[in-house]
Scaffold this motif. Structure first.
Motif, PDB file in Angstrom:
ATOM      1  N   UNK A   1       3.178   6.403  -1.664  1.00  0.00           N
ATOM      2  CA  UNK A   1       4.376   7.080  -2.145  1.00  0.00           C
ATOM      3  C   UNK A   1       4.120   7.966  -3.452  1.00  0.00           C
ATOM      4  N   UNK A   2       3.318   7.305  -4.545  1.00  0.00           N
ATOM      5  CA  UNK A   2       3.172   8.245  -5.752  1.00  0.00           C
ATOM      6  C   UNK A   2       2.669   9.461  -5.342  1.00  0.00           C
ATOM      7  N   UNK A   3       1.783   9.591  -4.398  1.00  0.00           N
ATOM      8  CA  UNK A   3       1.047  11.064  -3.705  1.00  0.00           C
ATOM      9  C   UNK A   3       1.847  11.890  -2.894  1.00  0.00           C
ATOM     10  N   UNK A   4       3.114  11.387  -2.585  1.00  0.00           N
ATOM     11  CA  UNK A   4       3.718  12.048  -1.533  1.00  0.00           C
ATOM     12  C   UNK A   4       4.836  13.016  -2.299  1.00  0.00           C
ATOM     13  N   UNK A   5       5.423  14.010  -1.563  1.00  0.00           N
ATOM     14  CA  UNK A   5       6.543  14.945  -1.948  1.00  0.00           C
ATOM     15  C   UNK A   5       7.780  14.082  -2.066  1.00  0.00           C
ATOM     16  N   UNK A   6       7.815  12.937  -1.488  1.00  0.00           N
ATOM     17  CA  UNK A   6       8.941  12.060  -1.504  1.00  0.00           C
ATOM     18  C   UNK A   6       9.467  11.557  -3.265  1.00  0.00           C
ATOM     19  N   UNK A   7       8.243  11.538  -3.930  1.00  0.00           N
ATOM     20  CA  UNK A   7       8.431  10.977  -5.214  1.00  0.00           C
ATOM     21  C   UNK A   7       9.683  11.379  -5.957  1.00  0.00           C
ATOM     22  N   UNK A   8       9.671  12.843  -6.110  1.00  0.00           N
ATOM     23  CA  UNK A   8      10.687  13.363  -6.783  1.00  0.00           C
ATOM     24  C   UNK A   8      12.137  13.444  -6.116  1.00  0.00           C
ATOM     25  N   UNK A   9      12.216  13.538  -4.692  1.00  0.00           N
ATOM     26  CA  UNK A   9      13.504  13.519  -4.070  1.00  0.00           C
ATOM     27  C   UNK A   9      14.066  12.302  -4.114  1.00  0.00           C
ATOM     28  N   UNK A  10      13.372  11.091  -3.550  1.00  0.00           N
ATOM     29  CA  UNK A  10      13.660   9.730  -3.525  1.00  0.00           C
ATOM     30  C   UNK A  10      12.794   8.616  -4.230  1.00  0.00           C
ATOM     31  N   UNK A  11      13.141   9.096  -5.681  1.00  0.00           N
ATOM     32  CA  UNK A  11      12.518   8.013  -6.603  1.00  0.00           C
ATOM     33  C   UNK A  11      12.542   6.755  -6.493  1.00  0.00           C
ATOM     34  N   UNK A  12      13.556   6.034  -5.812  1.00  0.00           N
ATOM     35  CA  UNK A  12      13.832   4.691  -5.574  1.00  0.00           C
ATOM     36  C   UNK A  12      13.587   4.174  -4.339  1.00  0.00           C
TER      37      UNK A  12
ATOM     38  N   UNK B   1       1.048  -1.207   0.131  1.00  0.00           N
ATOM     39  CA  UNK B   1       0.076  -0.118   0.025  1.00  0.00           C
ATOM     40  C   UNK B   1       1.002   1.262   0.076  1.00  0.00           C
ATOM     41  N   UNK B   2       1.715   1.178   0.869  1.00  0.00           N
ATOM     42  CA  UNK B   2       2.842   2.226   0.904  1.00  0.00           C
ATOM     43  C   UNK B   2       3.401   2.663  -0.655  1.00  0.00           C
ATOM     44  N   UNK B   3       3.840   1.582  -1.367  1.00  0.00           N
ATOM     45  CA  UNK B   3       4.904   1.552  -2.435  1.00  0.00           C
ATOM     46  C   UNK B   3       3.680   2.091  -3.654  1.00  0.00           C
TER      47      UNK B   3
END
Length: 524
Positions: A476-487, A470-472
């Motif tokens: 995650x796709x809706x969080x701001x981390x998608x751009x900073x930590x894509x992996x 669920x998190x992945x």
């Protein structure tokens, strides 16, 4: 006997046909770069002389499988030219016409016939040990589903794209021959397999020790009561001749051409890093994330300078060498030593306390898991080398069934990042859920008298996979981390799955050692 014949003649073909039709539905699904890898190998083997096969580098996907697989591609190419000749041009990179896609997909489905036959032989081994007393032999049926409908094999071969089913056909057929005490046939099949794909060196020690102990040493009776084991040089010569003949056929032409060093350099590219672009769920994934965490903590305490640390050096999604920031960097020699040390107890067990072919099968799974857990540049797909043979043990032992549920669930989930396109999202989740639900229900039914197959903490761990998914996939796709930590999803999937894989490895070893003091088996 008539009842057993009816049983074998109805449900097994239905399972085989059903899974083949399912595979056909995936012909136009997403395919990975492995599709281009094999198209390029078709072109190389068809368009170039043998002397250039292992030198050609127009594409970065150079030929890096053993020679027998190259000859396999050569044979396929003569069928491929009737579909689309353009796919056989070496400089026609990334070519994927509809005819090319159709041919390569159908070729995988066709050569899965060997895997289907091997699964049938493995089911016969279960039936023989169970005695075949029932019209519907539940252990045999469960094993057939676990093998033919294996989730990992379906997505890796028929969506992601590879020929693992063809290779696992040789593997499982070899195992079945040993379970049937047909050791020379089993040795021949494994020798062919090694010359098709050298990753099966992972389990070669188990084959070598088992055959030396259980085939080359024979039992003699003295006065009807005393037994000792005498060595048979004739049997050792027979085994050696089989292996030498297969290797000579495979590597002989390249030895004559003076290209053996070049071939070996392609087969063992140690310049690749410790881990693949996506970390396989093994001990090095845990080691890497520990190093990364320690480095981050050290930077915050100003013990390390952040500018000296390469950004995303381990999680950048690239195949590359890297140095650990805090912990000692790992070399190929270190991984080799770790792997050898981890398989020694299993090898010692089948030498000093042989338990027949079933003991060999357990040792084989442990060797596969040890190599996966500690190996150099391991691919996540290699987990299938342990999951598939463990299926045979799972239908016979409640202890092994519990380990199978842990390993297959965590190992299969670790394959999810291979399918990252939106169209395949519902497919991978649906197939995974169906296979997992069947595995739990069927193995629970088989071992219903043994109580729960999993400990409470193991159930908690497997439930955690749902939270990771669920998190992945959703959070995650809706969080701001998608751009900073894509992996980060790759990291989370790998690390969490590695906990289950490493735990399964330890639990399987504990089972082996606990049973090690038991009476020797007379079955060879």
């Amino acid at each position: 006997m008539a009842a057993a014949t009816v049983d074998r003649g109805t449900w097994f073909p239905a399972l085989a046909v059903g899974v083949s039709l399912l595979k056909a539905l995936f012909i136009n699904a997403y395919h990975s770069t492995d599709f281009e890898v094999h198209r390029n190998w078709l072109a190389i083997t068809h368009s170039l002389p043998v002397s250039r096969w292992y030198h050609e580098n127009t594409s970065k996907w150079t030929l890096d499988y053993p020679p027998l697989f190259a000859w396999f591609e050569f044979g396929l190419s003569h069928v491929a030219r009737h579909f689309d000749k353009k796919m056989l041009a070496v400089d026609n990179l990334n070519y994927a016409s509809p005819a090319t896609v159709l041919f390569q997909r159908l070729s995988v489905i066709f050569f899965d016939l060997l895997f289907i036959y091997a699964a049938r032989e493995c089911c016969r081994c279960v039936r023989n040990r169970r005695g075949g007393r029932n019209i519907f032999n539940l252990p045999s049926f469960v094993l057939a589903v676990l093998l033919l409908w294996n989730f990992g094999l379906l997505i890796v071969d028929h969506i992601h794209f590879q020929y693992n089913g063809f290779l696992f056909g040789f593997f499982l057929l070899s195992v079945a021959k040993h379970l049937q005490s047909q050791h020379l046939q089993g040795a021949l099949l494994f020798a062919v397999l090694l010359n098709l794909k050298h990753i099966y060196l992972y389990v070669a020690p188990a084959y070598g020790i088992f055959l030396l102990r259980s085939y080359c040493f024979t039992e003699d009776d003295v006065d009807g009561s005393i037994k000792w084991r005498s060595f048979s040089p004739v049997r050792l010569l027979a085994l050696g001749s089989i292996v030498a003949a297969v290797c000579a056929l495979s590597f002989g032409p390249f030895i004559v051409l003076g290209q053996l060093p070049q071939v070996l350099s392609r087969l063992f590219p140690f310049r690749r890093g410790l881990c693949h672009a996506y970390w396989a769920p093994n001990v090095w994934a845990l080691y890497n994330v520990l190093d990364k965490s320690m480095a981050t903590f050290a930077v915050r305490l100003k013990l390390l300078n952040e500018t000296t640390l390469p950004p995303a050096s381990m999680t950048g999604g690239l195949v590359q060498e890297f140095q650990h920031s805090v912990l000692p960097s790992v070399t190929p020699a270190v991984t080799l030593v770790c792997t050898l040390l981890s398989i020694l107890p299993a090898l010692s067990s089948i030498w000093w306390r042989p338990r027949g072919a079933r003991g060999f099968l357990r040792c084989l799974v442990l060797c596969a898991l040890a190599s996966f857990t500690f190996g150099w540049h391991v691919h996540e797909k290699a987990i299938l080398m342990a999951i598939l043979p463990l299926s045979l043990l799972a239908v016979e032992s409640s202890e092994d069934a519990g380990i199978f549920l842990l390993l297959s669930t965590s190992g299969h989930y670790s394959l999810f990042p291979l399918l990252f396109t939106p169209a395949e999202l519902p497919i991978k989740y649906a197939l995974m859920m169906l296979f997992t639900i069947f595995s739990f229900a069927a193995l629970g039914k088989l071992h219903s008298t043994q109580g729960s197959l999993l400990h409470p903490l193991e159930v908690v761990y497997l439930s955690g996979l749902v939270a990771v998914a669920i998190g992945c996939e959703l959070v995650f796709p809706l969080s701001p981390w998608q751009q900073k930590l894509p992996f980060l999803p790759l990291l989370a999937t790998s690390v969490y799955s590695s906990l289950g894989v490493c735990y399964s490895f330890l639990r399987l070893y504990i089972t082996l050692l606990r049973r090690g003091g038991g009476r020797k088996s007379k079955q060879q």
